[in-house]
Every structure is written in C-alpha cells, then in structure tokens.
Design an enzyme around this catalytic site. Structure first.
Site, short mmCIF file in Angstrom:
data_model
loop_
_atom_site.label_atom_id
_atom_site.label_comp_id
_atom_site.label_asym_id
_atom_site.label_seq_id
_atom_site.Cartn_x
_atom_site.Cartn_y
_atom_site.Cartn_z
N THR A 193 -7.04 2.58 10.22
CA THR A 193 -6.28 2.58 8.98
C THR A 193 -5.71 3.97 8.85
OG1 THR A 193 -7.55 1.00 7.72
CG2 THR A 193 -6.51 2.69 6.47
N LYS A 201 -3.30 -2.57 2.68
CA LYS A 201 -4.40 -1.68 2.31
C LYS A 201 -4.12 -0.91 1.03
CE LYS A 201 -5.15 -1.44 7.19
NZ LYS A 201 -4.92 -0.67 8.40
N GLY A 211 -5.60 2.81 -2.43
CA GLY A 211 -5.60 2.47 -1.01
C GLY A 211 -6.97 2.73 -0.43
N SER A 268 -8.14 6.87 10.37
CA SER A 268 -8.09 7.44 11.71
C SER A 268 -6.86 8.30 11.95
CB SER A 268 -8.16 6.33 12.75
OG SER A 268 -7.08 5.43 12.58
#
Length: 185
Positions: free
Chosen positions: A10, A42, A54, A133
């Site tokens: 994500t 998200k 989010g 990430s």
C-alpha cells in the site's frame, strides 16, 4: 512451525498545499509474492464529507478501525483531533484492538494526523504524511514537487504515487485520490 501469511503493499499519501488537502492511495493488494487485487480503494471520505482517511496494513483491521473512527467522529461531533486521540487511546489499551495491524492517516481542513496502535498520534510540520511500503518514496517525491513546481496538492499526490509505483513493487499506478478545499488558506 506455522508460517504467518503476510499481506503487503500500500502507499497512501496526504498532501496539504496551496489551499487544498489531497489524499491518494494506490490500488494494489499483495499476498506473499502474488498480486491479489489491483484496484483496491484505501481512501475513504468520512464525517459528512469533511474528513479523509486512508490506511496501510491488513485490510480487515483497517476496516474495523475505519468503523471505530467513524463512531468516534460521531461521538465528538466531527472533531478530528478529539476523535483521533480517543481512537488511539482505545487502540493502545483494548486487548482486541491492540492486535490490529494497520496505520491510519486522517485529514480535515485544519489537521493531518497519523494514528497507530502503539499510541502514535503524529501531526507533521510540513503537511505531508505517507504510510505503506512506498510511503517514504512518495513523501520524498511530494517534498521535491512542493519545492520545485506549481502543482496543486491533488496533482502532487497523484504524481508522487506514480513515482513510488515505478520503484516499489508493492505499489501500483491505479491511484484513487480525494481532496478537500481549505477556504482560509
């Protein structure tokens, strides 16, 4: 020995710039080394359209946190700061919630906050928040664009996520973005 399956991937970025707050998230969900979904959403609009939220982390955990956060927002009449403090306090002390593996980024026209289950409630000095990430990559790209372009918050958020998607294998370029206009900028 039981191996825990790790769901990764994500990138969510919040940008506060030039009278606008934008939050963008990529769409990729990865299970171990496989892409399971490419167009996940998200980012959510909460609080009667006045708050963006989010997440990064386990999707089911994030959905549980969204629900609890919405309840706190209703309880505290849309006060983002108070709802965030109360959620983080519950998240850190509740035995069930402590196991939730996610991070939340929440913004309104006045504040940008990062919430975690370890008790973190962080408001950045520069109006940028990123998780996941590719978060560091997206944040760095956004910082450069703020300093060296005339782009809007929305444009910066989208372009920064595109850059992160070119580098981070757990981030894709199926970007969803939401914005709030700041009237008193």
């Amino acid at each position: 020995m039981t191996e825990r399956i790790r769901i990764r991937g994500t990138t969510v970025l919040a940008v506060r710039h030039r009278g606008q707050v934008a939050m963008a998230g990529d769409g990729q969900v990865t299970l171990q080394s496989s892409i399971m979904k490419q167009a996940a959403r998200k980012i959510r609009v909460l609080g009667k359209g006045k708050i963006l939220a989010g997440f990064a982390g386990a999707a089911a955990d994030a959905f549980a946190l969204f629900t609890r956060f919405e309840t706190k927002l209703e309880q505290y009449r849309g006060n983002l700061q108070r709802a965030a403090v109360e959620l983080v306090q519950d998240w850190r002390t509740d035995r069930v919630m402590r196991r939730l593996e996610a991070l939340l980024v929440v913004v309104d026209v006045k504040s940008s906050l990062l919430l975690s289950g370890t008790g973190d409630l962080i408001e950045p000095d520069d109006g940028l928040l990123a998780v996941g990430s590719g978060g560091t990559l997206a944040r760095a790209a956004a910082m450069a664009m703020i300093s060296h372009s005339d782009l809007s918050a929305r444009e910066i958020a989208v372009e920064a996520l595109r850059i992160a998607a070119e580098i981070d294998i757990y981030t894709n370029d199926r970007i969803h973005v939401e914005t709030l206009e700041i009237l008193d900028s």
